[in-house]
Motif scaffolding. Structure first.
Motif, mmCIF file in Angstrom:
data_model
loop_
_atom_site.group_PDB
_atom_site.id
_atom_site.type_symbol
_atom_site.label_atom_id
_atom_site.label_comp_id
_atom_site.label_asym_id
_atom_site.label_seq_id
_atom_site.Cartn_x
_atom_site.Cartn_y
_atom_site.Cartn_z
ATOM 1 N N GLN A 184 0.808 -1.217 0.000
ATOM 2 C CA GLN A 184 0.000 0.000 0.000
ATOM 3 C C GLN A 184 0.842 1.269 0.000
ATOM 4 O O GLN A 184 0.304 2.369 0.121
ATOM 5 C CB GLN A 184 -0.904 0.027 1.230
ATOM 6 C CG GLN A 184 -1.997 -1.017 1.243
ATOM 7 C CD GLN A 184 -2.808 -0.922 2.519
ATOM 8 O OE1 GLN A 184 -2.534 -1.600 3.503
ATOM 9 N NE2 GLN A 184 -3.816 -0.069 2.512
ATOM 10 N N CYS A 217 -14.502 12.181 -0.294
ATOM 11 C CA CYS A 217 -14.246 10.837 -0.819
ATOM 12 C C CYS A 217 -15.538 10.217 -1.337
ATOM 13 O O CYS A 217 -15.558 9.576 -2.400
ATOM 14 C CB CYS A 217 -13.634 9.942 0.264
ATOM 15 S SG CYS A 217 -11.869 10.199 0.556
ATOM 16 N N VAL A 239 -10.043 9.850 -7.437
ATOM 17 C CA VAL A 239 -9.027 9.690 -6.393
ATOM 18 C C VAL A 239 -8.929 10.975 -5.572
ATOM 19 O O VAL A 239 -8.817 12.068 -6.130
ATOM 20 C CB VAL A 239 -7.661 9.355 -7.026
ATOM 21 C CG1 VAL A 239 -6.566 9.351 -5.980
ATOM 22 C CG2 VAL A 239 -7.730 8.004 -7.732
ATOM 23 N N VAL A 290 -6.655 12.888 -2.936
ATOM 24 C CA VAL A 290 -5.290 12.906 -2.415
ATOM 25 C C VAL A 290 -5.204 13.907 -1.259
ATOM 26 O O VAL A 290 -5.399 15.106 -1.459
ATOM 27 C CB VAL A 290 -4.279 13.295 -3.513
ATOM 28 C CG1 VAL A 290 -2.857 13.249 -2.967
ATOM 29 C CG2 VAL A 290 -4.435 12.405 -4.733
ATOM 30 N N LEU A 350 -7.977 5.516 5.772
ATOM 31 C CA LEU A 350 -7.647 4.656 4.632
ATOM 32 C C LEU A 350 -8.501 3.385 4.579
ATOM 33 O O LEU A 350 -8.959 3.001 3.488
ATOM 34 C CB LEU A 350 -6.162 4.288 4.651
ATOM 35 C CG LEU A 350 -5.187 5.319 4.074
ATOM 36 C CD1 LEU A 350 -3.753 4.842 4.268
ATOM 37 C CD2 LEU A 350 -5.457 5.565 2.595
ATOM 38 N N VAL A 387 -5.924 8.637 -0.994
ATOM 39 C CA VAL A 387 -4.463 8.564 -1.027
ATOM 40 C C VAL A 387 -3.934 9.575 -0.019
ATOM 41 O O VAL A 387 -4.377 10.725 -0.001
ATOM 42 C CB VAL A 387 -3.912 8.911 -2.428
ATOM 43 C CG1 VAL A 387 -2.389 8.880 -2.432
ATOM 44 C CG2 VAL A 387 -4.479 7.979 -3.483
ATOM 45 N N ALA A 398 -1.990 4.087 0.116
ATOM 46 C CA ALA A 398 -3.266 4.008 -0.609
ATOM 47 C C ALA A 398 -3.638 2.540 -0.803
ATOM 48 O O ALA A 398 -2.879 1.629 -0.445
ATOM 49 C CB ALA A 398 -3.151 4.707 -1.964
ATOM 50 N N ASP A 399 -4.787 2.324 -1.389
ATOM 51 C CA ASP A 399 -5.203 0.985 -1.793
ATOM 52 C C ASP A 399 -4.159 0.390 -2.738
ATOM 53 O O ASP A 399 -3.546 1.110 -3.537
ATOM 54 C CB ASP A 399 -6.566 1.075 -2.493
ATOM 55 C CG ASP A 399 -7.163 -0.287 -2.777
ATOM 56 O OD1 ASP A 399 -7.980 -0.746 -1.969
ATOM 57 O OD2 ASP A 399 -6.811 -0.873 -3.819
ATOM 58 N N ILE A 417 -4.268 1.330 -6.384
ATOM 59 C CA ILE A 417 -3.733 2.647 -6.742
ATOM 60 C C ILE A 417 -2.224 2.575 -6.878
ATOM 61 O O ILE A 417 -1.632 3.110 -7.838
ATOM 62 C CB ILE A 417 -4.169 3.693 -5.700
ATOM 63 C CG1 ILE A 417 -5.672 3.951 -5.827
ATOM 64 C CG2 ILE A 417 -3.373 4.990 -5.853
ATOM 65 C CD1 ILE A 417 -6.236 4.894 -4.785
#
Length: 368
Positions: free
Chosen positions: A86, A182, A189, A191, A211, A218, A239-240, A243
């Protein structure tokens, strides 16, 4: 066509950058004023020397060890359960951001943020041919959340850039603002740029806590500020895993040198020591906020290692007056405001005295 055949939208533009001037007190680029100790320097030097013996070979392009150690650090700095898969790293958070726009922006897509904010954001969009959409912050530099949500729903950006703390104002975002955006972003995305995250005040949470709830979130960090490694150029994100894998598609081969990786790993071994001055800088910041307000200045609440203050009828005259007295700060953001980085006690004393001299002189001239 003229030579060189520069893209039309770049013609006449100047490169981004704060003034680099040789003055006694430099408080304009939010650096940590405390250099690494001799012990940290020795470990970095030994690590770089070991890496130098392998410079005939390419570095680890997947940054395996570095990503693991960064995950460990993030799990001690607001995160929980973050795995190496991640995490991603690059040459400063600037390159991290550019890679995000390369992966998720581009022609026919848009990126969105809320001014005043970091001046490089629209340049990332420009460089990746991503349409730039700019909302506005409230008078106190917080987000007008209903208006921000409506703007996101209207434009459906593929990337939303939310610095927290914000640069240049120092304003942090509450978790509910991040969650709202989100959710509004859909598959876009979001950030959250935590370049100054380690300086946040007690009670101000990190977006890392969110998260697990938002797959499109992100969180970026850097070693340039709290870690006092601005010269090393190491930025990173959490992040995931999807990503992170997408970013690996657009990154240049072997983008992070063996020397940079060795430097960052050595620094992480000394994280406690390198971050040891963070509390001192927070204290200096809070004392500076109180002092500026006590002198009648308007000051934004700060969760960073800088303070945004005003308002001045002629901020450039104040900036120049400080520079004439050997103190360099930053003219940035809305007219009337100035930003000063938090330095050592001696540097802050020099700033205070110079500001008193400049503003007192200005008042005297007005009365005359």
């Amino acid at each position: 066509m003229t030579f060189p055949p520069l893209r039309e939208e770049l013609v006449g533009l100047e490169p981004y950058g704060a003034p680099q001037l040789d003055v006694p007190v430099q408080l304009n680029v939010n650096e940590n004023p405390y250099p690494p100790s001799t012990e940290v320097v020795a470990d970095i030097a030994a690590s770089v020397a070991a890496a130098a013996a392998t410079l005939n070979r390419y570095p680890d392009r997947e940054l395996v060890e570095l990503r693991a150690r960064l995950a460990d650090y993030l799990n001690s700095s607001g995160g929980s359960g973050i795995t190496p898969a991640q995490v991603w790293a690059a040459n400063g958070s600037n390159e991290v951001m550019l890679q995000l726009l390369q992966a998720f922006g581009g022609p026919g897509r848009s990126a969105l943020s809320f001014a005043p904010t970091y001046a490089m954001y629209p340049e990332y969009a420009r460089d990746t041919m991503t349409t730039w959409v700019q909302g506005r912050r409230a008078e106190d530099f917080s987000l007008d959340l209903p208006a921000a949500r409506e703007l996101v729903l209207e434009h459906r950006p593929s990337v939303i850039l939310l610095p927290s703390p914000n640069n240049p104002t120092g304003t942090a975002l509450p978790p509910e603002a991040i969650t709202t955006l989100c959710e509004a972003a859909g598959d876009g995305v979001v950030v959250v740029d935590e370049a100054y995250g380690e300086f946040r005040r007690t009670g101000t949470p990190s977006a890392l806590e969110l998260l697990p709830r938002h797959r499109n979130l992100v969180v970026t960090r850097t070693m340039s500020k709290a870690f006092a490694l601005a010269g090393a150029r190491l930025g990173y994100l959490a992040a995931d895993t999807a990503i992170c894998d997408a970013i690996r598609v657009v990154r240049l081969p072997y983008h992070l040198s063996a020397v940079t990786q060795a430097t960052a790993l050595a620094a992480l071994r000394h994280a406690d020591e390198l971050l040891g001055r963070v509390d001192d800088l927070r204290r200096e910041r809070d004392e500076l906020v109180d002092w500026l307000r006590g002198r009648g200045h308007e000051v934004a609440d700060s969760d960073a290692n800088f303070v945004y203050f005003g308002r001045f009828a002629d901020r450039h005259a104040v900036w120049q007056g400080l520079l004439d007295r050997g103190v360099l700060i930053r003219e940035v953001g809305p007219d009337g405001w100035l930003r000063v980085s938090v330095g050592t006690p001696d540097e802050m004393a020099a700033f205070r005295q110079a500001l008193v001299d400049v503003t007192t002189q200005g008042t005297s001239e007005e009365q005359a």
